[in-house]
Motif scaffolding. Structure first.
Motif, PDB file in Angstrom:
ATOM      1  N   LEU A  50       0.936  -1.115   0.191  1.00 11.80           N
ATOM      2  CA  LEU A  50       0.172  -0.008   0.027  1.00 11.80           C
ATOM      3  C   LEU A  50       0.872   1.393  -0.077  1.00 11.80           C
ATOM      4  O   LEU A  50       0.705   2.207  -0.740  1.00 11.80           O
ATOM      5  N   PHE A  51       2.000   1.337   0.848  1.00 13.16           N
ATOM      6  CA  PHE A  51       2.769   2.527   0.959  1.00 13.16           C
ATOM      7  C   PHE A  51       3.323   2.825  -0.547  1.00 13.16           C
ATOM      8  O   PHE A  51       3.812   3.639  -1.064  1.00 13.16           O
ATOM      9  N   LYS A  52       4.005   1.332  -1.098  1.00 11.28           N
ATOM     10  CA  LYS A  52       4.649   1.561  -2.153  1.00 11.28           C
ATOM     11  C   LYS A  52       3.849   2.088  -3.274  1.00 11.28           C
ATOM     12  O   LYS A  52       4.041   3.091  -4.141  1.00 11.28           O
ATOM     13  N   GLU A  53       2.643   1.663  -3.367  1.00  9.40           N
ATOM     14  CA  GLU A  53       1.685   2.273  -4.386  1.00  9.40           C
ATOM     15  C   GLU A  53       1.257   3.679  -4.010  1.00  9.40           C
ATOM     16  O   GLU A  53       1.195   4.506  -5.261  1.00  9.40           O
ATOM     17  N   ALA A  54       1.099   4.183  -2.956  1.00 12.02           N
ATOM     18  CA  ALA A  54       0.985   5.575  -2.523  1.00 12.02           C
ATOM     19  C   ALA A  54       2.000   6.456  -2.961  1.00 12.02           C
ATOM     20  O   ALA A  54       2.083   7.466  -3.549  1.00 12.02           O
ATOM     21  N   LEU A  55       3.340   5.856  -2.768  1.00 12.06           N
ATOM     22  CA  LEU A  55       4.538   6.493  -3.169  1.00 12.06           C
ATOM     23  C   LEU A  55       4.591   6.891  -4.691  1.00 12.06           C
ATOM     24  O   LEU A  55       5.080   7.682  -5.268  1.00 12.06           O
ATOM     25  N   ARG A  56       4.135   5.568  -5.206  1.00 14.61           N
ATOM     26  CA  ARG A  56       4.419   5.588  -6.951  1.00 14.61           C
ATOM     27  C   ARG A  56       3.260   6.673  -7.287  1.00 14.61           C
ATOM     28  O   ARG A  56       3.946   7.547  -8.177  1.00 14.61           O
ATOM     29  N   ALA A  57       2.249   6.869  -6.740  1.00 12.29           N
ATOM     30  CA  ALA A  57       1.302   8.029  -7.303  1.00 12.29           C
ATOM     31  C   ALA A  57       1.870   9.372  -6.758  1.00 12.29           C
ATOM     32  O   ALA A  57       1.782  10.187  -7.545  1.00 12.29           O
ATOM     33  N   HIS A  58       2.178   9.316  -5.647  1.00  8.76           N
ATOM     34  CA  HIS A  58       2.810  10.589  -5.273  1.00  8.76           C
ATOM     35  C   HIS A  58       4.082  11.055  -6.040  1.00  8.76           C
ATOM     36  O   HIS A  58       4.000  12.308  -6.672  1.00  8.76           O
ATOM     37  N   GLN A  80       0.236  12.132  -8.904  1.00 11.83           N
ATOM     38  CA  GLN A  80      -1.541  11.459  -8.865  1.00 11.83           C
ATOM     39  C   GLN A  80      -1.780  11.887  -7.520  1.00 11.83           C
ATOM     40  O   GLN A  80      -1.774  10.732  -6.570  1.00 11.83           O
ATOM     41  N   THR A  81      -1.975  13.090  -7.266  1.00 10.33           N
ATOM     42  CA  THR A  81      -2.388  13.487  -5.597  1.00 10.33           C
ATOM     43  C   THR A  81      -3.261  12.791  -5.179  1.00 10.33           C
ATOM     44  O   THR A  81      -3.505  12.254  -3.978  1.00 10.33           O
ATOM     45  N   THR A  82      -4.581  12.634  -5.751  1.00 11.88           N
ATOM     46  CA  THR A  82      -5.808  12.206  -5.280  1.00 11.88           C
ATOM     47  C   THR A  82      -5.346  10.718  -4.953  1.00 11.88           C
ATOM     48  O   THR A  82      -5.827  10.116  -3.733  1.00 11.88           O
ATOM     49  N   ALA A  83      -4.835   9.987  -5.812  1.00 18.06           N
ATOM     50  CA  ALA A  83      -4.708   8.523  -5.566  1.00 18.06           C
ATOM     51  C   ALA A  83      -3.587   8.352  -4.404  1.00 18.06           C
ATOM     52  O   ALA A  83      -3.771   7.468  -3.742  1.00 18.06           O
ATOM     53  N   ALA A  84      -2.494   9.069  -4.433  1.00 17.70           N
ATOM     54  CA  ALA A  84      -1.631   9.060  -3.598  1.00 17.70           C
ATOM     55  C   ALA A  84      -2.319   9.165  -2.087  1.00 17.70           C
ATOM     56  O   ALA A  84      -1.936   8.566  -1.205  1.00 17.70           O
ATOM     57  N   GLU A  85      -3.104  10.278  -1.780  1.00 18.80           N
ATOM     58  CA  GLU A  85      -3.841  10.200  -0.505  1.00 18.80           C
ATOM     59  C   GLU A  85      -4.534   9.206  -0.272  1.00 18.80           C
ATOM     60  O   GLU A  85      -4.565   8.708   0.721  1.00 18.80           O
ATOM     61  N   PHE A  86      -5.137   8.545  -1.248  1.00 16.66           N
ATOM     62  CA  PHE A  86      -6.135   7.403  -0.932  1.00 16.66           C
ATOM     63  C   PHE A  86      -5.352   6.337  -0.447  1.00 16.66           C
ATOM     64  O   PHE A  86      -5.673   5.458   0.562  1.00 16.66           O
ATOM     65  N   GLU A 130       3.887   1.183   7.680  1.00 14.29           N
ATOM     66  CA  GLU A 130       4.593   2.108   7.273  1.00 14.29           C
ATOM     67  C   GLU A 130       4.026   3.663   7.845  1.00 14.29           C
ATOM     68  O   GLU A 130       4.022   4.700   6.943  1.00 14.29           O
ATOM     69  N   VAL A 131       3.369   3.270   8.913  1.00  8.58           N
ATOM     70  CA  VAL A 131       2.670   4.483   9.491  1.00  8.58           C
ATOM     71  C   VAL A 131       3.234   5.884   9.572  1.00  8.58           C
ATOM     72  O   VAL A 131       2.388   6.797   9.033  1.00  8.58           O
ATOM     73  N   ARG A 132       4.510   5.714  10.051  1.00 12.56           N
ATOM     74  CA  ARG A 132       4.983   7.154  10.360  1.00 12.56           C
ATOM     75  C   ARG A 132       5.308   7.768   8.834  1.00 12.56           C
ATOM     76  O   ARG A 132       5.052   8.834   8.897  1.00 12.56           O
ATOM     77  N   SER A 133       5.955   6.955   8.060  1.00 13.39           N
ATOM     78  CA  SER A 133       6.118   7.765   6.590  1.00 13.39           C
ATOM     79  C   SER A 133       5.004   7.945   5.849  1.00 13.39           C
ATOM     80  O   SER A 133       4.990   9.021   5.221  1.00 13.39           O
ATOM     81  N   ALA A 134       3.891   7.110   5.967  1.00 12.47           N
ATOM     82  CA  ALA A 134       2.767   7.394   5.080  1.00 12.47           C
ATOM     83  C   ALA A 134       2.086   8.627   5.777  1.00 12.47           C
ATOM     84  O   ALA A 134       1.502   9.580   5.220  1.00 12.47           O
ATOM     85  N   ARG A 135       2.074   8.879   7.189  1.00 13.81           N
ATOM     86  CA  ARG A 135       1.444   9.908   7.733  1.00 13.81           C
ATOM     87  C   ARG A 135       2.315  11.163   7.172  1.00 13.81           C
ATOM     88  O   ARG A 135       1.433  12.013   6.962  1.00 13.81           O
ATOM     89  N   ASN A 136       3.500  11.136   7.300  1.00 10.09           N
ATOM     90  CA  ASN A 136       4.071  12.389   6.995  1.00 10.09           C
ATOM     91  C   ASN A 136       4.101  12.687   5.533  1.00 10.09           C
ATOM     92  O   ASN A 136       3.767  14.114   5.366  1.00 10.09           O
ATOM     93  N   ASN A 137       4.012  11.710   4.712  1.00 10.55           N
ATOM     94  CA  ASN A 137       3.871  12.256   3.380  1.00 10.55           C
ATOM     95  C   ASN A 137       2.440  12.683   3.084  1.00 10.55           C
ATOM     96  O   ASN A 137       2.111  13.359   2.116  1.00 10.55           O
ATOM     97  N   LEU A 138       1.276  12.067   3.895  1.00  9.80           N
ATOM     98  CA  LEU A 138       0.244  12.578   3.541  1.00  9.80           C
ATOM     99  C   LEU A 138      -0.125  13.891   3.931  1.00  9.80           C
ATOM    100  O   LEU A 138      -0.642  14.727   3.422  1.00  9.80           O
ATOM    101  N   VAL A 139       0.476  14.212   5.205  1.00  7.34           N
ATOM    102  CA  VAL A 139       0.432  15.598   5.595  1.00  7.34           C
ATOM    103  C   VAL A 139       1.052  16.632   4.572  1.00  7.34           C
ATOM    104  O   VAL A 139       0.385  17.551   4.407  1.00  7.34           O
ATOM    105  N   LEU A 140       1.992  16.258   3.944  1.00  3.74           N
ATOM    106  CA  LEU A 140       2.522  17.164   2.859  1.00  3.74           C
ATOM    107  C   LEU A 140       1.388  17.533   1.675  1.00  3.74           C
ATOM    108  O   LEU A 140       1.399  18.427   1.435  1.00  3.74           O
ATOM    109  N   LEU A 141       0.940  16.260   1.421  1.00  3.14           N
ATOM    110  CA  LEU A 141      -0.324  16.636   0.352  1.00  3.14           C
ATOM    111  C   LEU A 141      -1.592  17.245   0.831  1.00  3.14           C
ATOM    112  O   LEU A 141      -1.863  18.242   0.293  1.00  3.14           O
ATOM    113  N   LEU A 142      -1.613  16.972   2.113  1.00  4.76           N
ATOM    114  CA  LEU A 142      -2.822  18.107   2.703  1.00  4.76           C
ATOM    115  C   LEU A 142      -2.431  19.490   2.773  1.00  4.76           C
ATOM    116  O   LEU A 142      -3.400  20.234   2.508  1.00  4.76           O
TER     117      LEU A 142
END
Length: 560
Positions: free
Chosen positions: A4-12, A16-22, A33-45
């Protein structure tokens, strides 16, 4: 790395910001990968201005066990963006205590200090960066030092060249350590652009797409280096930005910069929809008003037209208010207090209010600078009826001007040094000009620069600032002058709005509204433009100004 994190990172990374957020949300929910996923999600937000959700995520992270320096660091950046510098600094200090070696934390603390004008303290944060750093870390520190020096240059006109020298030296040293560092190349290109070394700036900027192919900043920098030089290069900038928008269609900064280039080329109708995206930019300090945006359709409901930018922009676009009133007669204008006495005399405006105070009820709203979009304004529609402003009724306070010998010439030499330091010159240039042509000049200057009159203008410059409380007073003063000579500041727009003969002194790279005509303005028929022949070349500009003024004086019966 979880799927899931790998897919988010690829979209980011693909933008593809909407897909990355999802997928980041999915990863967090699945405990991957909660810590990294949360930090990257914060950047998008943050990029889409969803500050409340970003802040809530980070507050939860720093409150829990095992809070790390990165979470405190990101919270600090968010707090700083909201203007809470005290809380931001506290969060940065906490991050520094958790990881004393963290370069990003030192850099952010230095930036925070510089933003408060504490430049020496900011320098010290980066001077004491510790031994044993890698070349990449040293390069990052050097970039930070350059950033501080450039910010210092904006606040210290007398020392500007020395600060920019220090910034350039730091960036060149950083580039030697990290020759493929995209951020270093970007910053050096923009610094060289500022200094007028456009060929080298362009060479560097053209490297950026290869160094950072997935970053819209590469296109933004190349377009910025190309823009403002001549119409051909401006068209190149437009092409660069359009190509980037095909890849990143939702990037508001690309839309804004494209609008700026199109406006400079006079392609107004094409520009307005892109310009309307400016409020979506990640770091903009302006927010649209609540309520539906007016689309130009006739309405009897109260319509709020509101000022968002500087005084000059408001004065420039006030020409469109009568057209708005023809479609929306219950027009409320919300503007800065200094402009209110002037706009109260506009027949088109039903009510003038302070934009910073609680507003009366309204049915729809529109930013003043979006009136071009709502009204479909094109270059052929300019300048419109001139004058479109009038001074307030005479209150008998202007005898000092009326008693001055003709021709009466008003001057302004400093604009907003923080937003446009390159637009300001020095009073001593005007004083030397007045001495050679045997003139007495009348100063319309306001703010700290008025103090320069006692030092550089004694005997040649009369200070009118004690008579001026607001732009209504400035308009009354201008109405009694024969000529206004000003740098690119609000007084230039006001004089044009009053249909006063005005000579505008422009830097080499100008605002979009002055387009590319060597001497004339489509916005103000009685403006004459004097442009710097090269970056920061005020002496070259005044060399053109002096014979023109001598010739004007000869025609108007003045000294020579």
């Amino acid at each position: 790395m979880s799927s899931l994190f790998k897919e988010a990172l690829r979209a980011h990374q693909a933008g593809q910001t909407t897909a990355a957020e999802f997928f980041y949300r999915q990863a967090i929910a699945a405990g991957q990968e909660v810590r990294s996923a949360r930090n990257n999600l914060v950047l998008l937000l943050v990029n889409r201005r969803a500050f409340a959700e970003a802040k809530a995520l980070l507050a939860e992270a720093v409150a829990g066990p095992g809070a790390d320096a990165a979470s405190h660091f990101m919270l600090a950046r968010l707090l700083a963006a909201e203007g809470d510098e005290t809380a931001a600094r506290a969060s940065l200090e906490r991050a520094s205590s958790l990881d004393p070696t963290a370069i990003p934390v030192r850099l952010e603390l230095a930036r925070l200090l510089a933003a408060k004008g504490e430049f020496q303290a900011a320098r010290e944060r980066l001077d004491d960066a510790g031994p044993g750093r890698t070349p990449g870390e040293v390069a990052a520190i050097l970039q930070g030092r350059a950033e501080i020096e450039m910010a210092w240059a904006d606040r210290d006109p007398a020392g500007e060249a020395l600060h920019l020298d220090a910034a350039e030296a730091a960036l060149r040293e950083a580039l030697a350590l990290a020759p493929r560092g995209a951020t270093i190349v970007n910053n050096l290109a923009m610094l060289l652009r500022r200094r007028g070394a456009l060929e080298e700036a362009e060479t560097l900027a053209r490297q950026l797409p290869a160094l950072a192919p997935r970053a819209p900043e590469s296109a933004l920098t190349l377009a910025a280096v190309l823009a403002g030089r001549d119409p051909g290069r401006e068209e190149e900038a437009v092409a660069v930005l359009r190509q980037a928008l095909a890849q990143w269609p939702d990037d508001a900064t690309l839309h804004y910069n494209l609008a700026y280039s199109l406006l400079r080329l006079g392609r107004l109708r094409e520009a307005w929809p892109h310009y309307a995206r400016r409020f979506e930019r990640p770091r903009t300090t302006h927010r649209p008003m609540k309520g539906p945006r007016w689309d130009g359709a006739p309405t009897q409901a109260p319509l709020l037209v509101w000022a968002e930018l500087g005084f000059g922009d408001v004065l420039q676009f006030a020409r469109f208010l009568p057209q708005v009133a023809a479609r929306a007669p219950n027009l409320i204008l919300a503007c800065q207090p200094a402009l209110m006495p002037l706009f109260r005399h506009l027949p088109a405006v039903a009510q003038v209010v302070d934009v910073a105070k609680p507003l009366p009820p309204y049915g729809a709203q529109i930013a003043l600078l979006d009136l071009g979009l709502a009204l479909g304004i094109e270059t052929v529609d300019l300048p419109g009826p001139i004058p479109f402003l009038t001074p307030p009724p005479d209150d008998g306070r202007w005898r000092e001007i009326e008693a001055a010998p003709s021709p009466r010439i008003g001057i302004v030499w400093v604009g907003n040094r923080e937003s446009g330091p390159a637009r300001s010159t020095s009073l001593d240039r005007f004083a030397r000009l007045a001495e050679r042509l045997d003139l007495t000049l009348l100063s319309l200057q306001m703010g700290p620069a008025v103090a320069e009159i006692a030092k550089d203008g004694a005997g040649r410059v009369i200070d009118l600032s004690p008579l001026i409380r607001d732009f209504g007073d400035t308009a009354s003063a201008i109405a009694r002058l024969d000529l206004v000579i000003t740098v690119d500041t609000a007084v230039g727009h006001l004089a044009g709005a009053l249909d006063k003969e005005t000579w505008l002194l422009l830097p080499h790279r100008t605002g979009w509204m002055w387009h590319f005509d060597p001497e004339r303005s489509v916005w103000y028929p009685k403006h004459r433009l004097f442009r710097q022949p090269a970056t920061a070349d005020w002496d070259g500009l005044f060399a053109k100004l002096e014979p023109a003024l001598a010739e004007w004086l000869g025609r108007h019966g003045g000294s020579r």
